[in-house]
Design a protein around this motif. Structure first.
Motif, PDB file in Angstrom:
ATOM      1  N   ILE A  65      68.412  62.765 -33.130  1.00  0.00           N
ATOM      2  CA  ILE A  65      67.342  62.069 -33.847  1.00  0.00           C
ATOM      3  C   ILE A  65      67.793  61.741 -35.269  1.00  0.00           C
ATOM      4  O   ILE A  65      67.562  60.635 -35.779  1.00  0.00           O
ATOM      5  N   ILE A  66      68.458  62.691 -35.907  1.00  0.00           N
ATOM      6  CA  ILE A  66      68.921  62.488 -37.282  1.00  0.00           C
ATOM      7  C   ILE A  66      69.997  61.403 -37.330  1.00  0.00           C
ATOM      8  O   ILE A  66      70.018  60.579 -38.261  1.00  0.00           O
TER       9      ILE A  66
ATOM     10  N   PHE B  97      77.985  61.152 -37.933  1.00  0.00           N
ATOM     11  CA  PHE B  97      77.150  60.714 -39.047  1.00  0.00           C
ATOM     12  C   PHE B  97      77.840  59.582 -39.806  1.00  0.00           C
ATOM     13  O   PHE B  97      77.224  58.574 -40.158  1.00  0.00           O
ATOM     14  N   TYR B  98      79.153  59.743 -40.036  1.00  0.00           N
ATOM     15  CA  TYR B  98      79.906  58.690 -40.728  1.00  0.00           C
ATOM     16  C   TYR B  98      79.940  57.413 -39.892  1.00  0.00           C
ATOM     17  O   TYR B  98      79.821  56.307 -40.417  1.00  0.00           O
TER      18      TYR B  98
ATOM     19  N   ALA C  90      69.278  64.582 -48.847  1.00  0.00           N
ATOM     20  CA  ALA C  90      68.795  65.661 -47.984  1.00  0.00           C
ATOM     21  C   ALA C  90      69.125  65.495 -46.511  1.00  0.00           C
ATOM     22  O   ALA C  90      69.130  66.475 -45.771  1.00  0.00           O
ATOM     23  N   LEU C  91      69.403  64.265 -46.044  1.00  0.00           N
ATOM     24  CA  LEU C  91      69.520  64.049 -44.605  1.00  0.00           C
ATOM     25  C   LEU C  91      70.747  64.728 -44.006  1.00  0.00           C
ATOM     26  O   LEU C  91      70.658  65.396 -42.965  1.00  0.00           O
TER      27      LEU C  91
ATOM     28  N   GLY D 126      60.457  57.944 -35.585  1.00  0.00           N
ATOM     29  CA  GLY D 126      61.329  58.825 -34.818  1.00  0.00           C
ATOM     30  C   GLY D 126      61.501  60.175 -35.475  1.00  0.00           C
ATOM     31  O   GLY D 126      61.520  61.217 -34.796  1.00  0.00           O
ATOM     32  N   PHE D 127      61.617  60.175 -36.802  1.00  0.00           N
ATOM     33  CA  PHE D 127      61.789  61.432 -37.532  1.00  0.00           C
ATOM     34  C   PHE D 127      60.549  62.312 -37.377  1.00  0.00           C
ATOM     35  O   PHE D 127      60.657  63.530 -37.216  1.00  0.00           O
ATOM     36  N   LEU D 128      59.363  61.701 -37.411  1.00  0.00           N
ATOM     37  CA  LEU D 128      58.116  62.453 -37.243  1.00  0.00           C
ATOM     38  C   LEU D 128      58.012  63.030 -35.830  1.00  0.00           C
ATOM     39  O   LEU D 128      57.643  64.192 -35.651  1.00  0.00           O
ATOM     40  N   LEU D 129      58.356  62.245 -34.825  1.00  0.00           N
ATOM     41  CA  LEU D 129      58.269  62.717 -33.445  1.00  0.00           C
ATOM     42  C   LEU D 129      59.241  63.862 -33.170  1.00  0.00           C
ATOM     43  O   LEU D 129      59.000  64.693 -32.286  1.00  0.00           O
ATOM     44  N   GLY D 130      60.323  63.924 -33.927  1.00  0.00           N
ATOM     45  CA  GLY D 130      61.310  64.981 -33.714  1.00  0.00           C
ATOM     46  C   GLY D 130      60.978  66.292 -34.382  1.00  0.00           C
ATOM     47  O   GLY D 130      61.732  67.266 -34.241  1.00  0.00           O
ATOM     48  N   ARG D 131      59.863  66.356 -35.110  1.00  0.00           N
ATOM     49  CA  ARG D 131      59.503  67.546 -35.876  1.00  0.00           C
ATOM     50  C   ARG D 131      59.536  68.847 -35.063  1.00  0.00           C
ATOM     51  O   ARG D 131      60.056  69.871 -35.545  1.00  0.00           O
TER      52      ARG D 131
END
Length: 575
Positions: A52-53, A206-207, A179-180, A247-252
Motif C-alpha cells: 500500500i505504501i 520504493f526508489y 515520514a513515508l 488507499g492509505f486510509l483503507l490500509g490503516r
C-alpha cells in the motif's frame, strides 16, 4: 547502507568502527541522551502494508512531478511571466519543497509520529492540489508561446491563488516525504532475518516507485498539459493524490504504528547551552576527567576527539555539577557522547556546503534547461517532444547507471585494481561531472544562438548529452551523499542527518533563484535585454551556463581540499 570508509590519519587514533547491532532510539525525556526501544502496535509482518505504501509513493510522485516538472513552462505560457522570474520562482518553490521535510522529520520524531504526520500533510497537500487545478480553470489554458510584445501579466488574484496552492503542496509534500519512507520501514521487524531482507527489498522498490512516478508525469501528464489542457493535466495530478489518500486510509488496519521517540535536537541544544554557561572554565587536558554517564548502559558511547575543544566545556565537571547528580539536568552538564554527536555534525559542514553549489547547478534541469528546449526544434521524427519530458530521460539514465555501476563497474574495478571507490571519491566524481554538464549546456546554447541568427532551429535531441552527464553526476554525488551522511551519523542522529543531506537540495534551489535574480539585475542595465530575457534569442543564456561552470569548478577545488581534510578525521565507536 555500506560500512563506513576506513579513513587514514597521521596520528595515533584508530579507524572508525561500526557497531553491528539493532538501532536504538533517542528518548527526549532523558536529557542524558538515553535510548528506548520503539513501541509498536504489533501486527504480523507481510507485504500488505508495504505494498500500500509503495502504491502511495507511485501516485504521490506522479502528483508532485505532474506539478513541478513543467511548472516553468506554465508560468510563461499561461501566467505570462518573464523567463528570469519564472526560473527564480520555480527554483524557490522546489527549494521550499525540499526544506519542509526537515521540519516534518522533527515533528514526526518528536510529536506526531509518522502515521499522523502523513495524514495531516495529506490534507494540506490535497488542498493545495485542488487550488492549483481550480486556478488553471480560471486562466488561459492555451499552451502556445505568447508573443513577447503582446503578453499581459495575469491578474494578481489568480496568480496568488496559484502560488498559495503551490506552497500548500510544498508543505504537504514535505511532510509526506519526511515520514513515508520511515513509516514503510516500520512495517518490518528487524529482529527477524527474513524481515530485514524484505526491508532491503522495500527500499529498492520504493526508489523504483519514485522513478516510475517521475517518468509517468514527465511524459504522460506533461503531454496532456501542453497538447490538450493545463487544467486537465493538473486535475490528473490531483486525482493521484485523492487515490493515494483513499488507499492509505483503507490500509490503516494493516499498519504497524510506532509512537514518537523524540528528537536529538534537544541534546544538541543542551551541549551548546552548557558550553556557553561554562565559557570561563578551562577544559582539562586529560579527557578521562570529562563527564560520561552510565545512566543507560545500552547506549553506545562515543570516544573523545580533540576537535572543537570549546564544546568540551559542556562535559567539564564543575563543583556545582557534583551537587546535582540528576541525569536529567543536562542543561548544566552533558556527556562526552552528547558532545561528540554534535562534533560529528560539525565535521559534515564543509562537505555539506559544497553540495549546495552542486544542487544549484543540478536544479537547472527543471528551469533553464526547459526554457532552452522550448526555443529549439521540439520535433523528433513525427513526434513533438515537450521540453520538460527530457527529464524522464535523465531519470531513466540514473536508474540504468545505478544498475550498471553496481553490476558491472564495481566488479570490474575490483577485478582490475583490487580497489573500491570510497564515498568521498564518488561524490568528487559527481562534482567534476556537473562542471562538464554545465559546460556542455553552455556550448549548446552558443550553437543555438548562432543558428538562430541564420533563422535555423537546433533539434531538442541535442540536449540529451547534457541530461546524460548530469544524470551520472547525480548518481555519483546526490545518491552517495545520502549514503554518506546516513552511514557516518551516530545511531541517534541517522534520520536527522539524512534530512540534513536533503536540505542541500533545498538550499541549492534557493541559491539558484538568488543567482538568477542577481544575473537579471546586473545584466539588464542601460536598456540591455540581459542574459535571460523573455526572448532567449536576444539574450546570452550561454553566459549564464558558463558562469555556473566556473562556480562549479571553484566548488570542486574547494571540495577536494575539504575531502582531503575529512580523511584526517576519525571517530571511534565504543561499547
Amino acid at each position: 547502507m555500506e560500512a563506513l570508509d576506513s579513513l587514514e590519519r597521521g596520528d595515533e587514533q584508530s579507524p572508525l568502527l561500526v557497531k553491528s547491532e539493532p538501532p536504538r532510539y533517542y528518548n527526549d525525556e532523558t536529557s542524558s541522551g538515553a535510548y528506548q526501544e520503539p513501541q509498536f502496535q504489533h501486527k504480523p509482518t507481510d507485504w500488505k502494508a508495504p505494498a500500500i505504501i509503495l502504491g502511495f509513493e507511485c501516485l504521490e510522485s506522479m502528483a508532485y512531478n505532474g506539478i513541478g516538472t513543467n511548472l516553468v513552462v506554465y508560468l510563461r505560457t499561461v501566467l505570462n511571466g518573464s523567463n528570469a522570474s519564472n526560473a527564480a520562482n520555480v527554483a524557490t518553490w522546489h527549494g521550499t519543497s525540499y526544506f519542509t521535510p526537515v521540519i516534518g522529520a522533527i515533528i514526526a520524531d518528536t510529536y506526531w509520529g509518522n502515521y499522523k504526520t502523513i495524514w495531516i500533510s495529506l490534507i494540506v497537500y490535497l488542498l493545495g492540489m485542488i487550488l492549483i487545478s481550480f486556478s488553471a480553470l480560471t486562466l488561459n489554458s492555451s499552451s502556445a508561446l505568447c508573443e513577447v510584445h503582446s503578453c499581459q501579466t495575469s491578474s494578481g488574484t489568480k496568480t496568488f491563488l496559484l502560488f498559495f496552492g503551490l506552497y500548500l503542496v510544498s508543505f504537504g509534500s514535505g511532510g509526506v516525504r519526511s515520514a513515508l519512507l520511515p513509516f514503510g520501514a516500520q512495517q518490518f521487524n528487524d529482529e527477524k532475518p527474513v524481515d530485514r531482507e524484505k526491508k532491503g527489498q522495500f527500499f529498492s522498490w520504493f526508489y523504483v516507485c519514485v522513478i516510475f512516478g517521475a517518468i509517468t508525469s514527465s511524459t504522460f501528464i506533461v503531454w496532456i498539459q501542453e497538447n490538450i489542457d493545463w487544467a486537465l493535466g493538473f486535475g490528473i495530478a490531483t486525482l493521484c493524490i485523492m487515490l493515494a489518500s483513499g488507499g492509505f486510509l483503507l490500509g490503516r488496519p494493516t499498519y504497524r504504528l510506532q509512537t514518537p521517540i523524540g528528537s536529538p535536537l534537544k541534546s544538541i541544544c543542551q551541549v551548546l547551552v552548557a558550553s556557553f554557561r561554562k565559557i570561563s572554565i578551562e577544559v582539562p587536558t586529560n579527557s578521562n576527567l570529562l563527564y560520561e554517564s552510565n545512566y543507560n548502559i545500552a547506549q553506545p558511547k562515543l570516544a573523545h576527539t580533540n576537535e572543537f575543544r570549546f564544546l568540551d566545556k559542556a562535559a567539564t565537571i564543575h563543583d556545582s555539577d557534583v551537587e546535582d547528580s540528576d541525569p536529567k539536568s543536562s542543561w548544566k552538564i552533558c556527556t562526552v557522547t552528547q558532545v561528540e554527536e554534535l562534533k560529528i555534525l560539525l565535521r559534515f559542514v564543509p562537505i555539506w556546503t559544497t553540495s549546495i553549489i552542486f544542487t544549484a547547478a543540478f536544479s537547472q534541469m527543471q528551469t533553464t534547461f526547459v526554457q532552452q528546449g522550448k526555443v529549439m526544434d521540439t520535433r523528433i521524427g513525427s513526434f513533438s517532444i515537450p521540453p520538460a519530458s527530457l527529464y524522464s530521460f535523465e531519470v531513466i539514465t540514473v536508474m540504468a547507471w545505478v544498475l550498471l555501476y553496481n553490476k558491472v563497474l564495481v566488479p570490474t574495478i575490483r577485478c582490475c585494481f583490487s580497489y573500491d571507490l570510497s564515498q568521498l571519491q564518488r561524490m568528487g566524481i559527481g562534482r567534476f561531472l556537473i562542471i562538464i554538464g554545465m559546460a556542455t549546456a553552455a556550448y549548446l546554447e552558443k550553437m543555438r544562438l548562432d543558428s538562430a541568427k541564420n533563422g535555423e532551429l537546433i533539434s531538442i535531441a541535442r540536449q540529451l548529452p547534457q541530461y546524460l552527464i548530469i544524470a551520472v553526476a547525480e548518481a555519483f554525488s546526490l545518491i552517495t551523499q545520502l549514503e554518506f551522511f546516513y552511514g557516518q551519523a551516530p545511531e541517534s542522529m541517522k534520520s536527522m542527518c539524512s534530512a540534513f543531506a536533503l536540505l542541500t537540495i533545498s538550499l541549492g534551489n534557493y541559491l539558484s533563484s538568488l543567482i538568477i535574480t542577481l544575473v537579471t539585475v546586473m545584466t539588464t542595465t542601460e536598456g540591455k535585454p540581459g542574459w535571460i530575457p523573455n526572448d532567449l534569442n536576444e539574450g546570452h543564456l550561454d553566459y549564464y551556463f558558463w558562469s555556473l561552470t566556473g562556480l562549479c569548478t571553484v566548488n570542486f577545488i574547494v571540495y577536494l581540499a575539504f575531502a582531503k581534510n575529512y580523511t584526517l578525521k576519525k571517530v571511534i565507536l565504543e561499547s
